[in-house]
Design a protein around this motif. Structure first.
Motif, PDB file in Angstrom:
ATOM      1  N   LEU A  64       8.501  -1.950   8.020  1.00  0.00           N
ATOM      2  CA  LEU A  64       8.076  -1.555   6.542  1.00  0.00           C
ATOM      3  C   LEU A  64       8.403  -2.475   5.410  1.00  0.00           C
ATOM      4  O   LEU A  64       7.999  -2.306   4.133  1.00  0.00           O
ATOM      5  CB  LEU A  64       8.577  -0.220   6.365  1.00  0.00           C
ATOM      6  CG  LEU A  64       8.042   0.843   7.161  1.00  0.00           C
ATOM      7  CD1 LEU A  64       8.408   2.058   6.599  1.00  0.00           C
ATOM      8  CD2 LEU A  64       6.552   0.878   7.482  1.00  0.00           C
ATOM      9  N   GLY A  65       9.364  -3.399   5.710  1.00  0.00           N
ATOM     10  CA  GLY A  65      10.020  -4.694   4.637  1.00  0.00           C
ATOM     11  C   GLY A  65      10.967  -3.747   3.859  1.00  0.00           C
ATOM     12  O   GLY A  65      11.850  -3.246   4.431  1.00  0.00           O
ATOM     13  N   ASP A  66      11.092  -4.286   2.687  1.00  0.00           N
ATOM     14  CA  ASP A  66      12.130  -3.661   1.827  1.00  0.00           C
ATOM     15  C   ASP A  66      12.103  -2.134   1.668  1.00  0.00           C
ATOM     16  O   ASP A  66      11.455  -1.461   1.011  1.00  0.00           O
ATOM     17  CB  ASP A  66      12.039  -4.141   0.390  1.00  0.00           C
ATOM     18  CG  ASP A  66      13.182  -4.235  -0.374  1.00  0.00           C
ATOM     19  OD1 ASP A  66      13.931  -3.442   0.004  1.00  0.00           O
ATOM     20  OD2 ASP A  66      13.322  -4.600  -1.399  1.00  0.00           O
ATOM     21  N   LEU A  67      12.991  -1.586   2.534  1.00  0.00           N
ATOM     22  CA  LEU A  67      13.498  -0.051   2.464  1.00  0.00           C
ATOM     23  C   LEU A  67      13.850   0.301   1.101  1.00  0.00           C
ATOM     24  O   LEU A  67      13.071   1.475   0.776  1.00  0.00           O
ATOM     25  CB  LEU A  67      14.258   0.427   3.415  1.00  0.00           C
ATOM     26  CG  LEU A  67      13.817   0.222   5.012  1.00  0.00           C
ATOM     27  CD1 LEU A  67      14.847   0.651   5.846  1.00  0.00           C
ATOM     28  CD2 LEU A  67      12.621   0.802   5.312  1.00  0.00           C
ATOM     29  N   ALA A  68      14.632  -0.239   0.383  1.00  0.00           N
ATOM     30  CA  ALA A  68      15.153   0.309  -0.994  1.00  0.00           C
ATOM     31  C   ALA A  68      14.073   0.290  -1.839  1.00  0.00           C
ATOM     32  O   ALA A  68      14.079   1.206  -2.707  1.00  0.00           O
ATOM     33  CB  ALA A  68      16.411  -0.809  -1.216  1.00  0.00           C
ATOM     34  N   ALA A  69      13.059  -0.726  -1.681  1.00  0.00           N
ATOM     35  CA  ALA A  69      12.008  -0.746  -2.871  1.00  0.00           C
ATOM     36  C   ALA A  69      11.040   0.533  -2.835  1.00  0.00           C
ATOM     37  O   ALA A  69      10.766   0.913  -3.693  1.00  0.00           O
ATOM     38  CB  ALA A  69      11.168  -1.895  -2.500  1.00  0.00           C
ATOM     39  N   ARG A  94       0.661  -1.083  -0.034  1.00  0.00           N
ATOM     40  CA  ARG A  94      -0.047  -0.140   0.070  1.00  0.00           C
ATOM     41  C   ARG A  94       1.090   1.442  -0.051  1.00  0.00           C
ATOM     42  O   ARG A  94       0.805   2.100  -0.748  1.00  0.00           O
ATOM     43  CB  ARG A  94      -0.692  -0.213   1.176  1.00  0.00           C
ATOM     44  CG  ARG A  94      -2.019  -1.121   1.081  1.00  0.00           C
ATOM     45  CD  ARG A  94      -3.151  -1.051   2.055  1.00  0.00           C
ATOM     46  NE  ARG A  94      -2.673  -1.595   3.478  1.00  0.00           N
ATOM     47  CZ  ARG A  94      -2.188  -1.068   4.300  1.00  0.00           C
ATOM     48  NH1 ARG A  94      -2.560   0.415   4.619  1.00  0.00           N
ATOM     49  NH2 ARG A  94      -1.908  -1.604   5.677  1.00  0.00           N
ATOM     50  N   LEU A  95       1.971   1.317   1.054  1.00  0.00           N
ATOM     51  CA  LEU A  95       2.892   2.526   0.739  1.00  0.00           C
ATOM     52  C   LEU A  95       3.403   2.462  -0.685  1.00  0.00           C
ATOM     53  O   LEU A  95       3.638   3.585  -1.217  1.00  0.00           O
ATOM     54  CB  LEU A  95       3.905   2.117   1.671  1.00  0.00           C
ATOM     55  CG  LEU A  95       3.732   2.484   3.354  1.00  0.00           C
ATOM     56  CD1 LEU A  95       4.853   2.096   4.188  1.00  0.00           C
ATOM     57  CD2 LEU A  95       3.550   4.045   3.257  1.00  0.00           C
ATOM     58  N   LEU A  96       3.867   1.387  -1.272  1.00  0.00           N
ATOM     59  CA  LEU A  96       4.504   1.581  -2.710  1.00  0.00           C
ATOM     60  C   LEU A  96       3.564   2.267  -3.353  1.00  0.00           C
ATOM     61  O   LEU A  96       4.075   3.183  -4.277  1.00  0.00           O
ATOM     62  CB  LEU A  96       4.566   0.199  -3.199  1.00  0.00           C
ATOM     63  CG  LEU A  96       6.100  -0.500  -2.888  1.00  0.00           C
ATOM     64  CD1 LEU A  96       6.382  -1.829  -3.445  1.00  0.00           C
ATOM     65  CD2 LEU A  96       7.143   0.290  -3.359  1.00  0.00           C
ATOM     66  N   GLY A  97       2.252   2.039  -3.514  1.00  0.00           N
ATOM     67  CA  GLY A  97       1.441   2.397  -4.432  1.00  0.00           C
ATOM     68  C   GLY A  97       0.992   4.014  -4.075  1.00  0.00           C
ATOM     69  O   GLY A  97       1.267   4.870  -5.277  1.00  0.00           O
ATOM     70  N   VAL A  98       1.103   4.395  -2.751  1.00  0.00           N
ATOM     71  CA  VAL A  98       1.153   5.858  -2.485  1.00  0.00           C
ATOM     72  C   VAL A  98       2.202   6.849  -2.897  1.00  0.00           C
ATOM     73  O   VAL A  98       2.372   7.815  -3.660  1.00  0.00           O
ATOM     74  CB  VAL A  98       0.503   5.981  -1.149  1.00  0.00           C
ATOM     75  CG1 VAL A  98       0.434   7.568  -0.761  1.00  0.00           C
ATOM     76  CG2 VAL A  98      -0.808   5.315  -0.797  1.00  0.00           C
ATOM     77  N   ILE A  99       3.444   5.974  -2.740  1.00  0.00           N
ATOM     78  CA  ILE A  99       4.616   6.618  -2.871  1.00  0.00           C
ATOM     79  C   ILE A  99       4.809   6.774  -4.686  1.00  0.00           C
ATOM     80  O   ILE A  99       5.055   7.922  -4.947  1.00  0.00           O
ATOM     81  CB  ILE A  99       5.851   5.900  -2.455  1.00  0.00           C
ATOM     82  CG1 ILE A  99       5.867   5.865  -0.791  1.00  0.00           C
ATOM     83  CG2 ILE A  99       7.164   6.297  -2.998  1.00  0.00           C
ATOM     84  CD1 ILE A  99       6.803   5.112  -0.191  1.00  0.00           C
TER      85      ILE A  99
END
Length: 392
Positions: free
Chosen positions: A170-175, A144-149
């Motif tokens: 948050l999992g994979d910070l680099a991603a 969900r964060l990936l999508g908003v970012i």
């Protein structure tokens, strides 16, 4: 079996021999070497008086920078700045944002009070536009964060590596960092519950993301020694700036008389108490001498957490049942070094545990137990025995 490093915390433990500190996430015990570090700060102040700052900036700070950089795989220790608390860094980051319009800030709904309070207050007066992504369910938080970012439009993205009220990561910070579409966006990771609790390799994002942490928790160095890794070129001229940022090679923007160094020194404030850095250097040297790193610390904490949870199952305490545990266990990378239980009795339980000599803490309806190097299996066994018959 876990390791046993409790002998290195003898001074702290002996000051309260009846206490079992299951709150490493909140106030970690300090190892004995920190006592010597604190004393050396006093001795250097008495020996050198005002000249101590030459030693602080010439020897102490570079040593602490190098130690932190090793644990975070940072390519250049000079990108690290220091402050008494993380709020100083948050203010300076905010002072880098646009002023001709309300800047847009993205965060989660589970940030620590330092960020939550400050950002919410600014949003109240329309000084920023605040977007929050709900933390739960944790299983989908990263996506969900990936999508908003990726949708863009933010001037600052401020996210915790480990959420303070659950232990979820948050999992994979680099991603997440790579998903930021605009090179103008500032990205800051609050690593206070991640630094020296979780293996953290920032090498892939060192040129793009700020990383903020400090000594109060798993760094075991106490208050007053927070730090921020500052990626080169981002936030080159904070408006919130102290005179210590005037040290080093300075570059002033055209039409300005105020210069800044290119390294992390651009985010420095003003005069501070350096004793926390003395403690932090002593702890970092001790970790190096013992061959300890975040991976070992995390595995040690997980072993103690498993022992604690097994014991709780046997005690059958309803408020601390597996159903009330919100920390996402299983994948070691999915959680930090504390357990969080959601229960209406969180406050009452903390008080009852304190009466039995067990330190824990609660935030709202969440009761937290933290585990670190200052604990061994015997401490967990003792804590469980004291909890037998606990009733709320």
């Amino acid at each position: 079996m876990t390791g046993d490093w409790t002998e290195h915390f003898a001074r702290f433990r002996d000051m309260a021999p009846g206490r079992i500190n299951l709150a490493a996430h909140s106030h970690h015990d300090w190892p004995d070497v920190s006592f010597a570090g604190q004393g050396l700060a006093w001795i250097d102040a008495a020996r050198l008086a005002g000249d101590k700052w030459d030693l602080v900036f010439g020897e102490l700070i570079p040593a602490v920078q190098a130690g932190i950089a090793r644990h975070l795989d940072l390519p250049d220790p000079a990108t690290i700045a220091f402050a008494p608390n993380t709020h100083d860094f948050l203010r300076r980051l905010l002072s880098c944002l646009p002023v001709r319009r309300p800047p847009r800030v993205l965060t989660t709904g589970a940030e620590f009070h330092t960020a939550r309070r400050q950002l919410t207050r600014l949003a109240e007066d329309g000084l920023i536009l605040l977007d929050e992504v709900a933390a739960e369910p944790f299983a989908t938080l990263h996506d969900r964060l990936l999508g908003v970012i990726a949708a863009g439009g933010h001037d600052l993205i401020y996210l915790s590596q480990v959420l303070f009220n659950s232990g979820a990561t948050l999992g994979d910070l680099a991603a997440l960092v790579r998903a930021v579409p605009s090179p103008e966006t500032l990205v800051a990771i609050d690593g206070y519950h991640g630094y020296l609790a979780l293996p953290t390799d920032l090498s892939a994002i060192a040129d793009r993301a700020f990383y903020i942490a400090g000594g109060y928790k798993y760094a075991m160095a106490g208050e007053g020694c927070c730090f921020m890794h500052c990626p080169p070129g981002y936030g080159p001229r904070p408006r919130d700036t102290g005179w210590y940022a005037a040290f080093g090679t300075l570059t002033a923007a055209p039409g300005s008389s105020i210069g800044y160094p290119a390294d992390g020194g651009r985010f420095l404030g003003a005069t501070f108490d350096p004793s926390g850095l003395y403690r932090m250097r002593a702890v970092l040297d001790w970790l190096a001498g013992e061959g300890l790193d975040a991976g070992i610390i995390h595995r040690h904490a997980i072993a103690l957490m498993r022992q604690f949870l097994a014991g709780l199952d046997a005690l059958q305490l309803e408020a601390l049942s597996a159903e009330n545990l919100i920390t996402p266990l299983g994948d070691p990378a999915a959680h930090g070094n504390f357990l969080a239980f959601r229960t209406e009795e969180a406050g009452a339980l903390e008080a009852a545990l304190a009466q039995r000599g067990i330190a824990s803490d609660h935030r709202g309806d969440v009761l937290r137990f933290g585990f670190g190097l200052a604990l061994d299996e015997g401490d967990v066994t003792d804590a469980l025995e004291r909890m037998s018959g606990l009733q709320i």
